[in-house]
Every structure is written in structure tokens, then in C-alpha cells.
Motif scaffolding. Structure first.
Motif, short mmCIF file in Angstrom:
data_model
loop_
_atom_site.label_atom_id
_atom_site.label_comp_id
_atom_site.label_asym_id
_atom_site.label_seq_id
_atom_site.Cartn_x
_atom_site.Cartn_y
_atom_site.Cartn_z
N ILE C 99 45.69 30.86 61.51
CA ILE C 99 45.37 31.59 60.30
C ILE C 99 46.60 31.63 59.43
CG2 ILE C 99 44.83 33.89 59.42
CD1 ILE C 99 43.02 34.28 61.77
N THR C 100 46.41 31.23 58.16
CA THR C 100 47.59 31.16 57.30
C THR C 100 47.49 32.18 56.19
OG1 THR C 100 46.52 29.58 55.85
CG2 THR C 100 47.77 28.68 57.72
N TYR C 101 48.62 32.47 55.59
CA TYR C 101 48.69 33.37 54.45
C TYR C 101 47.87 32.79 53.31
CZ TYR C 101 50.66 35.94 50.57
OH TYR C 101 50.80 36.71 49.45
N GLU C 102 47.99 31.47 53.07
CA GLU C 102 47.24 30.80 52.01
C GLU C 102 45.73 30.91 52.25
OE1 GLU C 102 50.00 29.69 53.23
OE2 GLU C 102 51.30 29.22 51.54
N GLY C 103 45.35 30.75 53.51
CA GLY C 103 43.93 30.82 53.87
C GLY C 103 43.37 32.18 53.54
N LEU C 104 44.10 33.22 53.87
CA LEU C 104 43.67 34.59 53.61
C LEU C 104 43.47 34.80 52.11
CD1 LEU C 104 43.22 37.32 55.10
CD2 LEU C 104 45.55 37.90 54.48
N TYR C 105 44.46 34.30 51.34
CA TYR C 105 44.45 34.46 49.89
C TYR C 105 43.25 33.72 49.28
CZ TYR C 105 46.60 35.30 45.35
OH TYR C 105 46.85 35.74 44.10
N LEU C 106 43.09 32.46 49.72
CA LEU C 106 42.01 31.64 49.21
C LEU C 106 40.66 32.25 49.57
CD1 LEU C 106 41.91 28.98 47.63
CD2 LEU C 106 41.47 27.81 49.79
N GLY C 107 40.55 32.70 50.81
CA GLY C 107 39.31 33.34 51.28
C GLY C 107 38.94 34.50 50.38
N LEU C 108 39.92 35.35 50.11
CA LEU C 108 39.66 36.54 49.29
C LEU C 108 39.23 36.16 47.87
CD1 LEU C 108 42.45 39.07 50.34
CD2 LEU C 108 39.99 39.26 50.67
N THR C 109 39.93 35.16 47.27
CA THR C 109 39.58 34.82 45.89
C THR C 109 38.20 34.16 45.81
OG1 THR C 109 40.90 32.81 46.16
CG2 THR C 109 41.92 34.61 44.97
N VAL C 110 37.89 33.28 46.78
CA VAL C 110 36.58 32.61 46.74
C VAL C 110 35.46 33.64 46.86
CG1 VAL C 110 35.03 31.07 48.01
CG2 VAL C 110 37.39 30.39 47.60
N ILE C 111 35.67 34.58 47.77
CA ILE C 111 34.64 35.61 47.95
C ILE C 111 34.53 36.49 46.71
CG2 ILE C 111 34.07 37.69 49.21
CD1 ILE C 111 34.83 36.38 51.66
N SER C 112 35.69 36.85 46.13
CA SER C 112 35.66 37.68 44.92
C SER C 112 34.81 37.00 43.87
CB SER C 112 37.08 37.87 44.36
OG SER C 112 37.91 38.39 45.35
N ARG C 113 34.97 35.67 43.75
CA ARG C 113 34.22 34.94 42.74
C ARG C 113 32.70 35.16 42.94
NH1 ARG C 113 37.23 29.65 42.43
NH2 ARG C 113 38.80 30.97 41.43
N PHE C 114 32.24 34.94 44.17
CA PHE C 114 30.80 35.12 44.45
C PHE C 114 30.36 36.56 44.21
CE2 PHE C 114 31.12 31.20 47.02
CZ PHE C 114 30.07 30.53 46.45
N VAL C 115 31.17 37.49 44.73
CA VAL C 115 30.80 38.90 44.61
C VAL C 115 30.67 39.29 43.14
CG1 VAL C 115 31.59 41.26 44.98
CG2 VAL C 115 31.72 39.60 46.84
N PHE C 116 31.62 38.88 42.31
CA PHE C 116 31.57 39.29 40.91
C PHE C 116 30.41 38.64 40.18
CE2 PHE C 116 36.02 40.70 41.53
CZ PHE C 116 35.81 42.01 41.15
#
Lengths: 275, 276, 258
Positions: C99-116
Motif C-alpha cells: 500500500i502506497t501513499y500515492e495509492g491512498l491519495y489516488l483512491g480518495l480522489t477517484v472516489i471523491s469524483r464519483f461521490v460528488f
């Protein structure tokens, strides 16, 4: 003659006729009940009346227009329109007022006239307070009232009711009867298809359909004089049963008109208390 | 142990502007072997109550106990059979046979036992044997209803619950269904039937539970319900009380045509004698 | 019983009163805003925009939850995929993957996109009658030369409104069938695949019946899609133009500065 049915046959698939030679004439302003058990062809007959189905042979004229000619269809459906059994599947739009507007929109009525027609229909069926409601928030009775309003907005001369109460509770049924009476009063021709005859005692004529043929046409009072009603699969209203038993036993000697349950009750009470 | 419903409250769409409380503090008990009719207008909460009893919904408050277990508990699986509204829309198997066998197979019965149960159940409802191998979607409405009931009966449930099963059936179909229910009840099954037409159940039901706006308006025997002052009187009872208003001293608490006929007949005869 | 997924909730607010076309265009503009956002700070800005819109629409928080709830599994799946399959600075490592720091960040932004996207869509659907949405789409599509494709914008709008009408009925019927199966001893969690196939067969058959009856009911009311009138002719008000103007300028300055 408003509706003329001449020697009509109909089959959905070859060799399986559902309507087997029907002759019937209905006048303007008449209230005719078409009765019979499930599968006797009464729903098919109602769809034949405004060209939703076309006879395999024979012909049907609505105010002189033949249903077999495609160019007549819009004019025929504007003259004679059906309210169906299932309140859900005949709700075309997502709100009550839009659903009522569907007919006039198809008939190219200008916008301000549509809203006038919609308002009138809403008022006629007392649905004004529900005009923005969605079907799933309505009761069955309210949905069927919407269906009546939707048909009324096309201003037909004749309305055909096809088992409209079979999916409603008692309250819903009473609602619908009230509006059918109202339609009768303003002079609409009414054809009411049902297997529950207690709903149509005030009809001018009964037409009994059995296995695709008409085997009785006459007044309700005459209909109840037939002696094999139970075998025909007809549920005779209990008060009428009681009256027939008392009449046959000779306790009541007078022959009573059967047009309305509460009037029959009233007459029976009168006769019995005078004894 | 019976079905016990205690202090049950339930509402739909909680927390939105459409929130709608359908059941309000409901408490009642259905004893084993009884035939109970649940009456009430649409929207009185009948179908919601049914879903709570089967365990498809969980009450907001209160408890629903079946044989001492919570509704929906593993131990009561198979003891409750339900026929929901529009059963003709809930058939799902390739053949009618499979549809009836679905319940007993899920309950873990052996193939031969299942076969026996399918045959017995279809015989009880009068479903034609020759149709067992056809697709349920090809049947007529009345036959579909019979099939759905057979599917429920094949589990041999201790409690049978039906939600307005006569809707859409004609006189013959209705008579057939009701006589089947009478037969099933006489073999010891507890039956709860939701209906809005009391008349059709008067000769079958023992108890009546009348729901009004999510609360119990009446719960007692059929005879008590006839005597209970309510607008929901059976037609014959209504007529007999009308006769009384006209000064004829006849028994008001009757509900069948035959009872009413003999009552009126003997009354008239008595009057004639008095005259002479 | 009733399905609250993307439902309309009647109410009185500025958003409720706007022309459906304004709201459809606004949804389109907000989608651009969401897709143009890359960093968590930018999503914070999107979130503030959303809060503002949600506040003036007076829609209750639970309504948004009803829209998000059925998609939670899907979000979680995407999040885990991003978390596991992105290279970068390790946080924790497993046998094969890390698990990487980048992965966490990317995961959060991709999900934010869908959620919004879903949240903004919910604002539209919860404040606009479905019929008005199709009405709006029909008006937006009217200038397009659809007749060369053999359909009219009226037919398209009718098709859409029928689908909107039809989908909740499908859900309802699927639930009815599932309830019937569960009450006959099926454990839906144990035989997931089997229950899907056994629900879809009757669903198709029932839908065909439904459509057949619906078509007859439409014919009965003289349906034709070529030329027809409408109960509502839509009108753009001053508030519609102002809202669109504000939104456009917001979007342009946002795109310019990021």
C-alpha cells in the motif's frame, strides 16, 4: 345507432377463436354491462370496440366509422376510450396531471386548452389536490380516478370500463362507482365489463358472454329470473338471493325490479312489515 | 406457541419529508389452529404487518415472536408459509414442478420426499398434473395463483398467511380457493388471511382482526364482530338490522342467506298465526 | 417498499423553482468542475460548492445517503483497487503487494469524483419532478436533427419518461420476487448467483406483460410521437439566467486558476 357490432369473430392465434360471432347494437347514452366469467372473451370484446384489436371477420362501426380502417383509428379512440383493469400499467406519465394531459397532447391540443381540459378532468374526478403526485404515492382508487380523468380529457362520447375495480378495495370501488354515475348523468355512453354483477345492477341492459358468444341480452331484473345462474358462474348478490328465496317460497308475492341494492332492501322491508 | 405481536411500531422512509408511520403500537396474539381474517382498508397497514410477521421487515419498536423466536429467525424457517399479493408475478422457475419444489429443497428434504410433497401440494390446490412440466409463465392468471399456493403448501407450513388471494379471481376461482383453504385449515394449519371482503370469509374464519390507520380497531370472534358496532357490516346483517328498524323483531346478528331466510320465514309464519 | 434511490422530494426552494434546463446545464457544468479537480484541496472547494447548493435546496441529508448507499460496495472496490495497484512510497507492504501513499491519495480522489457526481445528480433529481427533467431534455434536444435518425425528440422524451416510470416498478417487482423466495426458505447471501438468475427470468417475463399493457394503454390514448403539444411550455426566468451566469463565471475562473 352509436355502436354497431355485426357478426364479429376474433382470434389471437389460428384455430383458437375467442369471439365467435357477436351481434350487438348500443345506443347513445346507454349504460350496458358486459358480464361473464374470466376467459369468456369480454376483455377482448372491449378492445375490439375502439380498434385496439381488429375483428378477424365481421365489422364494428363506431358512430358510422369502421374500426378496420387505420385512418379512422384516432377519431374512433377519441369517441370511445377505455379505462383498463390494472391501475399501474395504464399510468403513462410520472405525475397525475401529466398523465391526464397525455391524451390531449397526442391530439395536438394547444397548451392553454390542455391545461383547461386537465383542470376540468381533475375537478370532475376530485383529483385536484393530487395533481402533482406520483403514481406510487396514490391508492388504487385514486389511480383509477386518474385513469378516468385521463380518458375524460379527450372528451369521448363513450367510455368503456374493463374490470376497473377488480384490483381495488371496497373504498376504491365505491369511489369509482360514484364517478361512473356522474358520467352517466352527463349523458356519456357507458359500457361496463365485469364478472361482478352486483356492481352494475343499475345498467340499462345486461349482455352475458359465455365462451365467445352472447347468450343473454336483457334487463337485470330479467337476468335474475334465469334459474341456472350458479352454474353460469355468476355470483348473485346476497340480498337478491334472499329475495328470490322469499319469492319462490311465496312469502313475497310481488315481483320486484332489481336496479339497486338499497332500493331492493327498502322494498323488501316495506313488504315484510306490511304483512 | 402462537404468533405474538407486542407493541410493534413501523414507519417507511424514515428521516425524509415522506416519512409515513403505518403501524402504531400493535399488540395481539394468534393462537395455533385458528383461522384469522385481517380486515382493513388499503393503507391500514395490513401488508406491512404481514412482512413484519414473516421477518422481511424489522419493527422500529416492539417484538414479533413466532413460536417464541424472533420473526425471520433460522429456527422458524419453513414454519411460516406466505402467499403475497400478486403471486402470479412471483413465479420464477423454469417448470411448474421446480417452482413447487423450491421450498422443500431449500429446507433440505431428500429428492423423494420433495417429489411426494410436490404431488400432494398440487393435488390439494387442484393443479393439473399434466401442467407440472410446462413453464409457469404460460399459465392463465387463475392457474398461476394455484401454482403459487402449491409452492407455499409444499413446505407444509404450520402457519399459512395469505395477502388478498382472491383478488382478480372470478366466482368459480374464488369458490375453489376458499374451499381449499377450509380443507387446509381442517388439517390443523393456522391460517391468517388478509382481505377487504369479509363476506367471503364469514363461513371460514373464526377470528377477525380489524385494522384501522395502523391500530387495532377490533379483535375477537366472527360472531362478536357481527355484533360490534361498525360500518363494515356484512350485507345480510345490515339488512336484518334494517328490518328491525321497520319494526320486525328478527335476530339481527345473522350473516348467511340461509339463516336470514329461515329467520324471516318463521317470523312471518308466527305473525300469520297471531293474526288468525 | 418504496425505493428512495434518486427520488423527487417536493419542497419550496430557489433550486426547486428553477427551470429544469437550468438545472440540467448546471449539472453538466458541475460535472466539468468535478472532472477538472485533481487534488484533495480542489475537492474541498467542490465540497463547499456542494454544501452551498445543498443548503439552498433544503434537501435533507438522508436523501443524499439514499442515493449513495446502493453504490458503497462499488466505491469500496475502486478504492481498494487504487490502493493496491499504485506504485510509489510504501506505507505498509504485504507478501506480494504494497500500500502506497500515492495509492491512498489516488483512491480518495477517484472516489471523491464519483461521490460528488452522484451528490450533484441527487440535487437535480430530488428537486425536479422526473417529468420536468425529461421535458427539459426534450427541449434541449429539439434543435438537433434527430429526424434523420428516424426518431423525434418527442419520442425520445416519451421513451425516457417511460423508463423513469418503469425502473421503480422493476425494483419493486424484483423485491417482490426476492421476498417470495426468501419466505420459501432461500438464503440470498448463500446462493447469490442462483438468486440473480432466478429473479431475472420472471422479471423479464413480467416486464414484457407490463410493456404490452402499457402499449395498449398508450394506443388507447391516441399516442403518436410525430407532432404533439405539451402541457407545459418551459420558460427561462431571470433567476435561471442569473444562476447560469454565476455558475459559468465560477467555472471559468476555477479552470483558469488551476
Amino acid at each position: 345507432m352509436f355502436i354497431q357490432i355485426k357478426n364479429v369473430y376474433f382470434q389471437y392465434s389460428k384455430g383458437n377463436p375467442v369471439i365467435k360471432g357477436i351481434d350487438l347494437e348500443i345506443e347513445r347514452g346507454e349504460f350496458v354491462a358486459i358480464i361473464g366469467k374470466n376467459g369468456c372473451g369480454k376483455s377482448t370484446l372491449s378492445k375490439l370496440l375502439n380498434g385496439l384489436l381488429i375483428p378477424t371477420s365481421g365489422h364494428i362501426l363506431i358512430d358510422g366509422l369502421n374500426t378496420a380502417s387505420p385512418s379512422n383509428l384516432l377519431a374512433i379512440r377519441k369517441k370511445a376510450s377505455i379505462v383498463f383493469q390494472n391501475p399501474i400499467t395504464q399510468f403513462v406519465r410520472t405525475t397525475v396531471e401529466e398523465d391526464i394531459a397525455f391524451g390531449p397532447e397526442n391530439l395536438n391540443v394547444p397548451t392553454d386548452e390542455i391545461s383547461q381540459l386537465v383542470n376540468n378532468s381533475l375537478e370532475f374526478t376530485s383529483m385536484s389536490e393530487f395533481r402533482y403526485r406520483e403514481p406510487k404515492t396514490l391508492s388504487g382508487g385514486q389511480m383509477q380516478r386518474t385513469a378516468i380523468a385521463g380518458v375524460m380529457a379527450m372528451e369521448p362520447e363513450c367510455i368503456i370500463f374493463d374490470e376497473v375495480t377488480s384490483m381495488l378495495d371496497q373504498k376504491g370501488k365505491c369511489e369509482i362507482f360514484a364517478y361512473i354515475n356522474k358520467l352517466k348523468k352527463i349523458g356519456k355512453t357507458i359500457i361496463y365489463v365485469t364478472h361482478r354483477i352486483e356492481e352494475v345492477l343499475d345498467a340499462d341492459r345486461f349482455v352475458h358472454l359465455d365462451n365467445g358468444i352472447i347468450d343473454f341480452i336483457g334487463t337485470p331484473t330479467d337476468f335474475f329470473k334465469l334459474d341456472d345462474l350458479d352454474q353460469m358462474g355468476i355470483e348473485v348478490p346476497e340480498i337478491v338471493q334472499l329475495y328470490s328465496m322469499l319469492y319462490n317460497e311465496g312469502i313475497i308475492k310481488q315481483s320486484l325490479e332489481i336496479t339497486d341494492i338499497s332500493r331492493l332492501e327498502e322494498n323488501l322491508c316495506q313488504l315484510l312489515s306490511e304483512m | 406457541m402462537p404468533i405474538v405481536v407486542r407493541d410493534v411500531t413501523y414507519s417507511y422512509s424514515k428521516g425524509t419529508s415522506l416519512e409515513n408511520q403505518v403501524l402504531n403500537n400493535l399488540t395481539f396474539k394468534v393462537d395455533e389452529g385458528k383461522f384469522t381474517a385481517i380486515l382493513g382498508d388499503t393503507g391500514a397497514g395490513k401488508s406491512t404487518l404481514l412482512r413484519l410477521v414473516v421477518g422481511l421487515l424489522k419493527p422500529d419498536n416492539g417484538t414479533v415472536l413466532i413460536d417464541g423466536f424472533d420473526a425471520g429467525h433460522r429456527s422458524v424457517k419453513g414454519t411460516i408459509g406466505v402467499l403475497f399479493q400478486n403471486p402470479e408475478k412471483q413465479l420464477f422457475s423454469k417448470t411448474c414442478y421446480e417452482d413447487i419444489a423450491f421450498g422443500p429443497l431449500n429446507l433440505g428434504f431428500e429428492k423423494e420426499d420433495v417429489h411426494q410433497k410436490v404431488l400432494t401440494a398440487s393435488a390439494i390446490v387442484g393443479f393439473e398434473q399434466k401442467n407440472l412440466e410446462t413453464s409457469p409463465f404460460k399459465l392463465s392468471g387463475g392457474e398461476k395463483k394455484k401454482l403459487a399456493l402449491a409452492g407455499v403448501l409444499a413446505m407444509e407450513p404450520k402457519y399459512l398467511i395469505l395477502d388478498e388471494p382472491t383478488t382478480g379471481l372470478d366466482y368459480c376461482g374464488k369458490k375453489g380457493l376458499l374451499s381449499n383453504l377450509g380443507l387446509i385449515h381442517s388439517k390443523g394449519t393456522t391460517i391468517i388471511m388478509i382481505t377487504h371482503q369479509l363476506t367471503e370469509l364469514l363461513s371460514l374464519a373464526q377470528d377477525v382482526l380489524y385494522l384501522k390507520d395502523g391500530t387495532i380497531d377490533f379483535h375477537g370472534s366472527v360472531q362478536e364482530f357481527i355484533e360490534f358496532p361498525s360500518s363494515n357490516k356484512p350485507p345480510i346483517t345490515h339488512f336484518m338490522s334494517k328490518l328491525n328498524e321497520h319494526g320486525l323483531q328478527v335476530n339481527q346478528n345473522l350473516y348467511t342467506v340461509n339463516e336470514a331466510f329461515s329467520e324471516i320465514k318463521s317470523y312471518v309464519h308466527k305473525r300469520m298465526k297471531d293474526h288468525v | 417498499m418504496s425505493n428512495m434511490f434518486f427520488s423527487y422530494f417536493p419542497g419550496k426552494s430557489l433550486i426547486h423553482e428553477l427551470d429544469p434546463r437550468t438545472k440540467l446545464l448546471a449539472l453538466f457544468l458541475f460535472s466539468i468542475l468535478v472532472f477538472a479537480s485533481q487534488t484533495l484541496e480542489q475537492f474541498l472547494f467542490v465540497f463547499i460548492c456542494f454544501l452551498f447548493i445543498a443548503f439552498i435546496s433544503k434537501t435533507k441529508p438522508r436523501v443524499y445517503w439514499y442515493s449513495l448507499k446502493p453504490l458503497l460496495v462499488f466505491f469500496l472496490l475502486i478504492f481498494i483497487m487504487q490502493l493496491l495497484f499504485t506504485d510509489g512510497n510504501e506505507i505498509i507492504s504485504f507478501i506480494n503487494t504494497s500500500i502506497t501513499y500515492e495509492g491512498l491519495y489516488l483512491g480518495l480522489t477517484v472516489i471523491s469524483r464519483f461521490v460528488f457526481l452522484i451528490l450533484f445528480a441527487t440535487v437535480l433529481t430530488s428537486t425536479t419532478r422526473p417529468s420536468m427533467i425529461t421535458n427539459g431534455i426534450e427541449r434541449i434536444l429539439r434543435p438537433l436533427p434527430l429526424k434523420y435518425l428516424g426518431i423525434s425528440s418527442h419520442e425520445l422524451a416519451t421513451m425516457m419518461s417511460l423508463s423513469i416510470r418503469f425502473i421503480p416498478e422493476l425494483f419493486e417487482n424484483a423485491k417482490e420476487i426476492k421476498d417470495a423466495q426468501v419466505s420459501r426458505g432461500m438464503d440470498p447471501s448463500r446462493s447469490f448467483l442462483k438468486s440473480i438468475s432466478s429473479i431475472s427470468i420472471p422479471l423479464v417475463s413480467n416486464s414484457l406483460n407490463y410493456v404490452e399493457e402499457l402499449v395498449i394503454a398508450m394506443e388507447n390514448r391516441c399516442f403518436q410521437g410525430q407532432e404533439r403539444t405539451n402541457l407545459y411550455e418551459l420558460k427561462m426566468d431571470k433567476s435561471d439566467w442569473i444562476s447560469l451566469l454565476i455558475l459559468c463565471s465560477l467555472l471559468i475562473s476555477y479552470l483558469y486558476f488551476t
